[in-house]
Design a protein around this motif. Structure first.
Motif, short mmCIF file in Angstrom:
data_model
loop_
_atom_site.label_atom_id
_atom_site.label_comp_id
_atom_site.label_asym_id
_atom_site.label_seq_id
_atom_site.Cartn_x
_atom_site.Cartn_y
_atom_site.Cartn_z
N ALA A 180 -10.60 67.73 37.83
CA ALA A 180 -11.23 66.52 37.29
C ALA A 180 -12.75 66.61 37.42
N THR A 181 -13.22 67.11 38.54
CA THR A 181 -14.66 67.24 38.76
C THR A 181 -15.25 68.29 37.81
N ALA A 182 -14.54 69.38 37.60
CA ALA A 182 -15.00 70.38 36.63
C ALA A 182 -15.14 69.75 35.25
N ALA A 183 -14.14 68.98 34.82
CA ALA A 183 -14.23 68.31 33.52
C ALA A 183 -15.45 67.40 33.48
N GLY A 184 -15.69 66.70 34.57
CA GLY A 184 -16.86 65.84 34.65
C GLY A 184 -18.16 66.60 34.52
N PHE A 185 -18.23 67.76 35.14
CA PHE A 185 -19.45 68.57 35.06
C PHE A 185 -19.71 69.10 33.66
N SER A 186 -18.67 69.26 32.85
CA SER A 186 -18.90 69.72 31.48
C SER A 186 -19.71 68.69 30.70
N LEU A 187 -19.49 67.41 30.97
CA LEU A 187 -20.26 66.36 30.31
C LEU A 187 -21.56 66.08 31.06
N ARG A 188 -21.49 66.09 32.36
CA ARG A 188 -22.69 65.88 33.17
C ARG A 188 -23.70 67.00 32.93
N GLY A 189 -23.20 68.16 32.54
CA GLY A 189 -24.08 69.31 32.30
C GLY A 189 -24.68 69.34 30.91
N THR A 190 -24.15 68.56 29.97
CA THR A 190 -24.64 68.62 28.59
C THR A 190 -25.35 67.36 28.14
N PHE A 191 -24.81 66.21 28.40
CA PHE A 191 -25.40 64.98 27.87
C PHE A 191 -26.83 64.74 28.34
N PRO A 192 -27.19 64.99 29.60
CA PRO A 192 -28.59 64.83 29.99
C PRO A 192 -29.53 65.78 29.21
N LEU A 193 -29.01 66.92 28.80
CA LEU A 193 -29.85 67.86 28.04
C LEU A 193 -30.26 67.30 26.69
N ILE A 194 -29.47 66.38 26.15
CA ILE A 194 -29.82 65.77 24.86
C ILE A 194 -30.38 64.36 25.05
N GLY A 195 -30.64 64.00 26.30
CA GLY A 195 -31.24 62.69 26.59
C GLY A 195 -30.28 61.52 26.45
N GLU A 196 -29.00 61.79 26.56
CA GLU A 196 -27.97 60.75 26.41
C GLU A 196 -27.27 60.51 27.75
N PRO A 197 -26.79 59.28 27.97
CA PRO A 197 -26.03 59.04 29.20
C PRO A 197 -24.69 59.77 29.18
N VAL A 198 -24.24 60.14 30.33
CA VAL A 198 -22.96 60.83 30.46
C VAL A 198 -21.84 59.82 30.19
N PRO A 199 -20.94 60.14 29.26
CA PRO A 199 -19.84 59.21 28.98
C PRO A 199 -18.97 58.97 30.21
N GLU A 200 -18.49 57.76 30.33
CA GLU A 200 -17.63 57.42 31.45
C GLU A 200 -16.19 57.83 31.11
N PHE A 201 -15.57 58.53 32.02
CA PHE A 201 -14.19 58.97 31.81
C PHE A 201 -13.24 57.79 31.86
N PRO A 202 -12.16 57.88 31.09
CA PRO A 202 -11.15 56.82 31.17
C PRO A 202 -10.48 56.86 32.54
N SER A 203 -10.02 55.72 32.97
CA SER A 203 -9.29 55.66 34.23
C SER A 203 -7.96 56.38 34.04
N ALA A 204 -7.69 57.31 34.93
CA ALA A 204 -6.45 58.08 34.83
C ALA A 204 -6.05 58.52 36.23
N ALA A 205 -4.77 58.63 36.45
CA ALA A 205 -4.25 59.05 37.76
C ALA A 205 -4.65 60.49 38.05
N MET A 206 -4.64 60.84 39.32
CA MET A 206 -4.95 62.21 39.73
C MET A 206 -3.66 63.03 39.77
N ASP A 207 -2.94 63.00 38.66
CA ASP A 207 -1.75 63.81 38.50
C ASP A 207 -1.93 64.69 37.27
N ARG A 208 -0.92 65.45 36.95
CA ARG A 208 -1.01 66.39 35.83
C ARG A 208 -1.47 65.71 34.54
#
Length: 169
Positions: free
Chosen positions: A51-79
């Motif tokens: 989940a954190t890796a997925a977050g870093f894919s957006l956290r690593g790109t959106f600031p580069l274009i000057g945009e806020p990082v999208p908020e992930f939908p609420s989801a369980a920590m299961d598969r």
């Protein structure tokens, strides 16, 4: 015209490895204990690592274009919840306009790294912070699954290598 360098160095890399993460997490079907595993008691579970890796894919790109990082939908920590997060990140990345990355190398990005308050140029942000953190969490998630007995290897991690069945190093 070629896409800007930081687009090429980020979006295709994140998309490729999110697809690999999707395959690893999908392979945990019927074995939820694999995603609950940790390398050490004080570390994130495999689920949280992916989940954190997925977050870093957006956290690593959106600031580069000057945009806020999208908020992930609420989801369980299961598969299914982790797959939802991976799909969400994938959908956001494929819609990014390469032209938005023009000048990203020099864009100043202020952010937190744990408790450290950092101010980095875009190129340093991507190369020294975002990609290494994405790969760290992806690698630890992979290691937890492997330690838990999942029959995976380097080819499953990067999707590029090919080894004979049973080969490990």
């Amino acid at each position: 015209m070629a896409a800007p360098a930081l687009y090429q160095a980020s979006v295709p890399v994140f998309l490729h490895y999110l697809e690999q993460a999707r395959g690893l997490v999908s392979a945990c079907r019927g074995r939820p204990e694999l995603l609950e595993g940790k390398l050490a008691p004080d570390m994130f579970s495999a689920a949280q690592q992916f989940a954190t890796a997925a977050g870093f894919s957006l956290r690593g790109t959106f600031p580069l274009i000057g945009e806020p990082v999208p908020e992930f939908p609420s989801a369980a920590m299961d598969r299914e919840g982790i797959l939802t997060r991976i799909d969400f990140a994938h959908e956001r990345l494929v819609t990014m306009d390469p032209a938005a990355f023009e000048g990203a190398e020099a864009r100043r990005i202020r952010h937190l790294a744990g408790f450290a308050d950092l101010d980095q140029r875009g190129a340093d942000y991507l190369n020294l912070f975002a990609i290494p953190n994405f790969m760290f969490h992806l690698s630890i998630g992979f290691a937890v699954l492997r330690q838990g007995g999942m029959d995976i290897g380097k080819a499953d991690f990067d999707g590029l290598h090919d080894y004979p069945p049973g080969f490990r190093f």
